[in-house]
Design an enzyme around this catalytic site. Sequence first.
Site, PDB file in Angstrom:
ATOM      1  N   ASP A 258       3.964   1.950  -0.257  1.00 48.53           N
ATOM      2  CA  ASP A 258       2.545   1.771  -0.569  1.00 48.53           C
ATOM      3  C   ASP A 258       1.810   1.180   0.627  1.00 48.53           C
ATOM      4  O   ASP A 258       0.624   0.876   0.538  1.00 48.53           O
ATOM      5  CB  ASP A 258       2.395   0.852  -1.797  1.00 48.53           C
ATOM      6  N   GLU A 263      -1.781   1.013   9.190  1.00 50.03           N
ATOM      7  CA  GLU A 263      -2.731   1.473   8.175  1.00 50.03           C
ATOM      8  C   GLU A 263      -4.152   0.985   8.392  1.00 50.03           C
ATOM      9  O   GLU A 263      -5.097   1.534   7.828  1.00 50.03           O
ATOM     10  CB  GLU A 263      -2.272   1.050   6.781  1.00 50.03           C
ATOM     11  N   ALA A 297      -1.137  -0.229  -5.073  1.00 50.97           N
ATOM     12  CA  ALA A 297      -0.351  -0.874  -6.131  1.00 50.97           C
ATOM     13  C   ALA A 297      -1.148  -1.936  -6.885  1.00 50.97           C
ATOM     14  O   ALA A 297      -0.940  -2.147  -8.081  1.00 50.97           O
ATOM     15  CB  ALA A 297       0.917  -1.481  -5.550  1.00 50.97           C
ATOM     16  N   PHE A 298      -2.071  -2.600  -6.195  1.00 55.35           N
ATOM     17  CA  PHE A 298      -2.849  -3.681  -6.815  1.00 55.35           C
ATOM     18  C   PHE A 298      -3.978  -3.154  -7.693  1.00 55.35           C
ATOM     19  O   PHE A 298      -4.615  -3.923  -8.409  1.00 55.35           O
ATOM     20  CB  PHE A 298      -3.459  -4.572  -5.717  1.00 55.35           C
TER      21      PHE A 298
END
Length: 334
Positions: A258, A263, A297-298
Amino acid sequence: MKILIYSAKDFEIPFLEKVNNEMHHIKYIAERLTTKTAHLALGFDVVSIFSADDASSIVLERLKDFGVCYIALRSTGYDNINLTKAKKLGLKVANAGGYSPHAIAEHAVGLLLAINHKLIPSHLQVNKYNFSLSNLVGFDLYKKTAGIIGTGRIGKVIAKIMHGFDCDIIANDIYEDNGLKTKYNATYTNLEHIYKKSDIIFLCTPLTTQTHHMIDSNAIGHMKKNVVLINIARGAVVNTKDIVKALESKGIAGYGTDVYEHESGIFFYDHSKNKSKDDLLQKLIDLPNVLITPHQAFATHEALTKIAEATFYNINCWENNQESKNGLTLELVG
């Protein structure tokens, strides 16, 4: 209280608005905090930043010069902020600690199941009316060995879930959790043993100087050829170039993540019309045994609510001259 929210996402703003309840004057901007955007904080008492924002020394100095006194992170991780510099400048910092370990842990197991059961290629095949099973064979999780590196809040939930699959749990952390030993029969061991024995390895550790690139060619060399790595920690916990080489040479069976080492400036934004020129990322995306999600994911209702609540709890503590339980600069000495 004037608050500037950097990296504001359309999906999180309603949660922040609801918790704020018009108490503070807030400005939301989509721009990331960088050396080029720090000046936008001029006239604000507080800035709130996310994991992709740059709060390095030079940025913190500029924020201080512009009158900022407090930084509220909308994340648990704080590897993007120089806490030592913040302390020296008198900037107080707090994070949104432990907002929803279940969201992250469930996503980690979701990545595992999707890779193992080939759910993405299966879906693509069926859309083309290809119902062959030739490339869709997975494995049972039952009685497999799950290695968990980092048994904080997220790692604990992963252990609970994997215990539900009847997996054998082995773990590594600076602090051993007796609850995991008694509830889930987890065994704490060294990293090399985890590499050698695990069928699945979950990376749940914070990014520090000690954990940076901890999964490299040397670590991979000790792993089973059929191991699946799941990374819901930080991208730089792995050496991505070594991961790609291992995947290409079948040194490991799969990688679900993830997060991505580079990034910043890519994840959280729509680049469909302006494709990134990151060749390493493209190699990961193209590999059939990789599943990448964009640091999502959060992104659950529960987690976003708790992040908003923690953010304004921290800000209100500072405004009322009270110490927040999430304070970070308090832990530093001198």
